[in-house]
Structures are given as C-alpha cells and as structure tokens.
Design a protein around this motif. Sequence first.
Motif, mmCIF file in Angstrom:
data_model
loop_
_atom_site.group_PDB
_atom_site.id
_atom_site.type_symbol
_atom_site.label_atom_id
_atom_site.label_comp_id
_atom_site.label_asym_id
_atom_site.label_seq_id
_atom_site.Cartn_x
_atom_site.Cartn_y
_atom_site.Cartn_z
ATOM 1 N N PHE A 117 0.933 -1.018 0.239
ATOM 2 C CA PHE A 117 -0.297 -0.043 0.092
ATOM 3 C C PHE A 117 0.836 1.818 -0.050
ATOM 4 O O PHE A 117 1.976 1.282 0.714
ATOM 5 N N VAL A 118 0.635 3.002 -0.499
ATOM 6 C CA VAL A 118 1.215 3.344 -0.526
ATOM 7 C C VAL A 118 -0.236 4.287 -0.160
ATOM 8 O O VAL A 118 -1.872 4.316 -1.125
ATOM 9 N N ALA A 119 0.189 5.763 0.672
ATOM 10 C CA ALA A 119 -0.566 6.745 0.908
ATOM 11 C C ALA A 119 0.006 7.577 1.437
ATOM 12 O O ALA A 119 1.188 7.948 1.283
ATOM 13 N N PRO A 120 -0.808 9.200 1.790
ATOM 14 C CA PRO A 120 0.404 10.265 2.414
ATOM 15 C C PRO A 120 0.538 10.217 3.170
ATOM 16 O O PRO A 120 0.951 9.401 4.205
ATOM 17 N N LYS A 121 2.653 10.905 3.191
ATOM 18 C CA LYS A 121 3.211 10.641 4.729
ATOM 19 C C LYS A 121 2.134 11.276 5.777
ATOM 20 O O LYS A 121 1.603 12.281 5.709
ATOM 21 N N GLY A 122 3.165 10.856 6.839
ATOM 22 C CA GLY A 122 1.878 11.466 7.979
ATOM 23 C C GLY A 122 0.776 11.020 8.783
ATOM 24 O O GLY A 122 0.324 11.066 9.480
ATOM 25 N N GLU A 123 0.057 9.975 7.952
ATOM 26 C CA GLU A 123 -1.266 9.401 7.912
ATOM 27 C C GLU A 123 -0.873 8.316 8.538
ATOM 28 O O GLU A 123 -0.278 7.563 7.794
ATOM 29 N N GLU A 124 -1.903 7.823 9.849
ATOM 30 C CA GLU A 124 -1.562 6.143 10.163
ATOM 31 C C GLU A 124 -2.394 5.779 9.360
ATOM 32 O O GLU A 124 -3.222 5.909 9.886
ATOM 33 N N ILE A 125 -1.576 4.388 8.755
ATOM 34 C CA ILE A 125 -2.866 4.064 8.234
ATOM 35 C C ILE A 125 -2.509 2.024 8.810
ATOM 36 O O ILE A 125 -1.788 1.718 8.165
ATOM 37 N N ASP A 126 -3.656 1.996 9.051
ATOM 38 C CA ASP A 126 -3.156 0.530 9.488
ATOM 39 C C ASP A 126 -4.198 -0.662 8.468
ATOM 40 O O ASP A 126 -4.568 -0.587 7.815
ATOM 41 N N THR A 127 -2.908 -0.810 7.408
ATOM 42 C CA THR A 127 -3.344 -1.919 6.269
ATOM 43 C C THR A 127 -3.300 -3.457 6.206
ATOM 44 O O THR A 127 -3.608 -4.176 5.558
ATOM 45 N N SER A 128 -4.154 -3.529 7.915
ATOM 46 C CA SER A 128 -4.952 -5.211 7.937
ATOM 47 C C SER A 128 -6.638 -4.681 7.260
ATOM 48 O O SER A 128 -6.883 -4.019 7.381
ATOM 49 N N PRO A 129 -6.878 -6.262 6.327
ATOM 50 C CA PRO A 129 -7.844 -5.775 5.669
ATOM 51 C C PRO A 129 -9.186 -5.281 6.867
ATOM 52 O O PRO A 129 -9.996 -4.642 5.943
ATOM 53 N N GLN A 130 -8.691 -6.040 7.969
ATOM 54 C CA GLN A 130 -9.991 -5.907 9.151
ATOM 55 C C GLN A 130 -10.551 -3.738 9.223
ATOM 56 O O GLN A 130 -11.436 -3.635 8.598
ATOM 57 N N ALA A 131 -9.249 -3.638 9.070
ATOM 58 C CA ALA A 131 -9.053 -2.048 9.694
ATOM 59 C C ALA A 131 -8.857 -1.210 7.604
ATOM 60 O O ALA A 131 -9.076 0.515 8.278
ATOM 61 N N LEU A 132 -8.993 -1.866 6.708
ATOM 62 C CA LEU A 132 -9.210 -1.001 5.720
ATOM 63 C C LEU A 132 -10.894 -1.018 5.162
ATOM 64 O O LEU A 132 -10.714 -0.479 4.345
ATOM 65 N N GLU A 133 -11.169 -1.403 5.352
ATOM 66 C CA GLU A 133 -13.399 -1.628 5.712
ATOM 67 C C GLU A 133 -13.521 -0.566 5.928
ATOM 68 O O GLU A 133 -13.262 0.243 6.606
ATOM 69 N N GLY A 134 -14.075 0.416 4.956
ATOM 70 C CA GLY A 134 -15.000 1.721 4.550
ATOM 71 C C GLY A 134 -14.154 2.709 3.903
ATOM 72 O O GLY A 134 -14.203 3.770 3.425
ATOM 73 N N LYS A 135 -12.623 2.307 3.900
ATOM 74 C CA LYS A 135 -11.402 2.999 3.193
ATOM 75 C C LYS A 135 -11.504 3.331 1.371
ATOM 76 O O LYS A 135 -12.616 1.765 0.754
ATOM 77 N N THR A 136 -11.496 4.350 0.957
ATOM 78 C CA THR A 136 -11.691 4.275 -0.847
ATOM 79 C C THR A 136 -10.028 3.716 -0.960
ATOM 80 O O THR A 136 -8.653 4.468 -1.125
ATOM 81 N N ILE A 137 -10.229 2.973 -1.490
ATOM 82 C CA ILE A 137 -8.698 2.230 -2.487
ATOM 83 C C ILE A 137 -8.754 2.048 -3.456
ATOM 84 O O ILE A 137 -9.850 1.231 -4.400
ATOM 85 N N GLY A 138 -7.840 2.676 -3.890
ATOM 86 C CA GLY A 138 -7.287 2.327 -5.634
ATOM 87 C C GLY A 138 -6.016 1.378 -6.001
ATOM 88 O O GLY A 138 -5.567 0.919 -5.176
ATOM 89 N N ALA A 139 -6.777 0.481 -7.128
ATOM 90 C CA ALA A 139 -5.860 0.026 -7.816
ATOM 91 C C ALA A 139 -5.944 -0.435 -9.212
ATOM 92 O O ALA A 139 -7.407 0.473 -9.799
ATOM 93 N N GLN A 140 -4.835 -0.891 -9.933
ATOM 94 C CA GLN A 140 -5.307 -0.879 -11.692
ATOM 95 C C GLN A 140 -5.975 -2.136 -12.042
ATOM 96 O O GLN A 140 -6.391 -3.080 -11.522
ATOM 97 N N ARG A 141 -7.152 -1.708 -12.437
ATOM 98 C CA ARG A 141 -7.817 -3.574 -13.136
ATOM 99 C C ARG A 141 -7.424 -4.048 -13.857
ATOM 100 O O ARG A 141 -6.770 -4.051 -14.402
ATOM 101 N N ALA A 142 -7.516 -5.764 -13.273
ATOM 102 C CA ALA A 142 -7.478 -6.328 -14.403
ATOM 103 C C ALA A 142 -6.145 -7.210 -14.246
ATOM 104 O O ALA A 142 -5.029 -7.074 -14.468
#
Length: 252
Positions: A117-142
């Motif tokens: 995962f990549v996100a803004p500097k200084g922001e605490e982000i828990d990258t465990s699947p449970q903690a990511l629920e409700g987050k808006t996350i991007g990726a390339q299709r296919a």
Amino acid sequence: MTIKKTLAAAATAVVLAASAGMAHAQDTIRIATEGAFPPFNTIDETGQLQGFDVDIANALCKEMEADCEIVAQDWDGIIPGLLAKKYDAIVASMSITPERQKAVDFTDPYYSNKLQFVAPKGEEIDTSPQALEGKTIGAQRATISGQWLEENVPGADIKLYGTQEEAFLDLASGRLDAVLNDVYVTYDWLQTEEGGDFEFKGEPVYDEDKIGIAVRKGDDELLNRLNEALAAIIEDGTYAEINEKYFPFSIY
C-alpha cells in the motif's frame, strides 16, 4: 541419375535450406507492452516506447537474432490481442496467475514483485484487511492488486482504474485513501514530484508475484527461444545492466 543432375539437386537443396534459415531469421516477432506502467513500460514525449520491459524485450530479440516489433496495447485488451494473433508475445510486467495460465503460456519469470500500500506521508493507516473496511482504495483493473483487494477487503470502497497512472492521479488529488500496487512501480512514482508527499504503508501484503512473458498456448518454439534467450542475458550480465538502469537493487 547422372553426376551433373546429382550435383544440381544437392545445390538446390542447399539453396532451399539456406533460404528457409534466412526466412526464419528474418521473421518478425511482434511483442506487445502496455505503455502506461512506468518505469517498466511507458511512452516518451516523442511517442516511443521505453522502459525496463522494452529494454528486456529488445535484449531478448538481439540474443535470438530476431527482428522484433514492439507495440503498445491497452491493458484490458492485451491478452485478447495475443489470442487474436495481433502479436506473438506480451512483455508487460504480467503476473503469472492460474487464471491467465488457462489462456496463455508463460516463460520462466524475468522478475519478482510484491504488492504494498501507498498513502500520504504522516497519515497513520492500518493496512490489515479489517482496518481497511470503509476506506477508499485504488488499484489497476485486471491486476493481482485489484484481485487481492476484492478478495481480502470486500468492505472497502474499491476503485479500479484502466491504468496505474490514473490510480496515482486520484491518490494525489485526494480522492483515494490509499493505493495497492506493485512495489517497484510505486517506488519509481515516489521519486517524482507528484509522489513526493506519499510513502509505503505497512509491509507487503503479497510477495510471491512472479512476472513472465506470455505467448499463445502451443507456441512452444517461441516459448523455448525466449527462455533460452532469458537465461543467456542473465548469464552474460545484460540483464543486470538493464536492472541497474532503473533500480539501485536487484528485482530478479
């Protein structure tokens, strides 16, 4: 048969054999890449394809003593284009997956990848699947990034994009909380002005991604030639020179 006729027949056979060899040597191998996945494949300001994948493809063609034509193809249509015989191989940082192996054959891996995962500097982000629920996350299709998100974080708002560049653009614009992507592509983006305010978060969520060259099923001759050429450029140092051009560490 007279000696003259025998010699003439032998000479004809030699000419035909030589002609066949020349025809094989002059056959053009058509190779597709995406052209929107820097630093592996991109289109420069002059409209030319460049990047690690392109350099590897050219090195393989030189080793095979083959004439090659490298063309750009949108990611969504890259395997269908191969199956439709628009080109003969795909050198586009394609992950070897069981689903794709049902449609195409792959060479030996030419590099190994991880997803992080990549996100803004200084922001605490828990990258465990449970903690990511409700987050808006991007990726390339296919891609395996998009597949991983859909399989592991179904509670997230997953945005899938036609190109990785589009996903990074939305991240930089604040429309995404994070992006999941190949570590080496993200590493390259983090070196840019646009990516300077972002950083990797957590540990890689997947580190068994093997990248191969795709050919049509049953094209064993081309598959073997590519594998032999790949082994040769690794052995003679050509691969290491290309690697060093793009990364200060080995990705093989």
